[in-house]
Design an enzyme around this catalytic site. Structure first.
Site, mmCIF file in Angstrom:
data_model
loop_
_atom_site.group_PDB
_atom_site.id
_atom_site.type_symbol
_atom_site.label_atom_id
_atom_site.label_comp_id
_atom_site.label_asym_id
_atom_site.label_seq_id
_atom_site.Cartn_x
_atom_site.Cartn_y
_atom_site.Cartn_z
ATOM 1 C CD GLU A 273 -4.132 7.048 5.685
ATOM 2 O OE1 GLU A 273 -4.994 6.163 5.797
ATOM 3 O OE2 GLU A 273 -3.146 7.142 6.439
ATOM 4 C CD GLU B 240 -3.063 0.811 2.260
ATOM 5 O OE1 GLU B 240 -3.581 -0.334 2.273
ATOM 6 O OE2 GLU B 240 -3.366 1.716 3.060
ATOM 7 C CG ASP C 285 -1.699 4.467 2.943
ATOM 8 O OD1 ASP C 285 -2.462 3.972 2.096
ATOM 9 O OD2 ASP C 285 -1.325 3.866 3.968
#
Length: 289
Positions: free
Chosen positions: A112, A108, A110
């Site tokens: 955010e 993953e 990210d």
């Protein structure tokens, strides 16, 4: 005679209506990037005055929202413009990320955005997971109000490094080391979400969502993916011919300057400095940055 004279008038009116429609949505057919995604929850779609498709995610007490790409990719450059939740967004989490799935061995990447009480800076959390190994967060205070207008966020992912950019300013690079985990084998889909992260998002969970301010809305537009599409198993991909400048992209002198600037002025959490979290020693890459 009167009936016959109405025909040219009707044609003229029809032509004018079509022309006006084209003026308001000059590139809607080419800009309907949301067609490349599956949606979940309340996702509103419209076109702005320039013809860009705008997808808005809605969060209320019943549900969050999101969209994820129908294709999976193995390396590429992914960008989107976002306009975050205005006002008191404490407890909300908005994201733009890549993931191979939900398993224990997942990969993953990210970006955010953690909500805040009105007037407080917005925190951008960047993170990388490889074969289920995460906890590699760098968190930055954004140097502008991301809810006042659209800003561009970019992830460049290749076999050498992962580069995070904000408005074409590089703020972080996560390098690959041959002896350490790196996301290079599992194709990943592109995701965007808006959800209730009250338990951790704002001041480590001290400030939850104020549902009296719901619904919360975040908008995305201008999405692009210049990337290698995964085709079946065995690591087969289809890459865009002549548009692969990202394939060998590493930090240049300007990038190194902006990364240093972001560290000095915006970085508010670095996992490589969190001894409480890593009592047995920091991850291997920390000593090589």
């Amino acid at each position: 005679m009167a009936r016959r004279s109405l025909a040219p008038l009707a044609l003229a009116v029809a032509a004018t209506v079509v022309a006006l429609a084209l003026c308001f949505h000059p590139a809607s057919a080419q800009s309907a990037w949301l067609d490349e995604f599956r949606t979940d929850g309340e996702v509103r779609s419209d076109f702005d005055a320039s013809g860009k498709q705008v997808a808005s995610l809605v969060l209320d007490e019943n549900s969050g929202a999101g969209f994820n790409s129908t294709e999976k990719y193995l390396f590429g450059e992914f960008s989107v413009e976002m306009k975050l939740v205005p006002g008191n967004s404490a407890g909300t989490v908005t994201s733009f990320y890549l993931t191979s799935g939900e398993g224990d061995e997942h990969d993953e990447i990210d970006m955010e955005f953690m909500g805040n009480s009105s007037g407080a800076p917005t925190v951008l959390n960047t993170n990388v997971w490889a074969s289920g190994d995460g906890k590699k967060e760098h968190q930055f205070y954004l140097w502008f109000d991301p809810s006042a207008d659209f800003h561009k966020y970019t992830i460049i992912w290749n076999a050498k490094n992962i580069i995070f950019r904000v408005d074409d300013v590089t703020v972080r690079a996560f390098r690959r080391y041959a002896d350490l985990p790196y996301p290079d084998a599992r194709p990943m889909a592109v995701h965007a979400t808006l959800w209730d992260g009250s338990y951790w998002a704002t001041e480590k969970g001290k400030v939850p969502i104020d549902w009296a301010a719901a619904p919360f809305v975040v908008s995305y537009r201008g999405y692009t993916a210049n990337a290698c599409v995964a085709r079946g198993g065995g690591g087969r991909t289809s890459c865009p011919a002549g548009r692969n400048e990202w394939m060998d992209r590493e930090l240049d002198d300007t990038d190194r300057l902006t990364v240093a600037w972001a560290r000095r002025n915006c970085l508010q959490y670095n996992y490589c400095e969190d001894g409480w979290r890593f009592p047995d020693g920091f991850p291997g890459e920390c000593s090589r940055e």
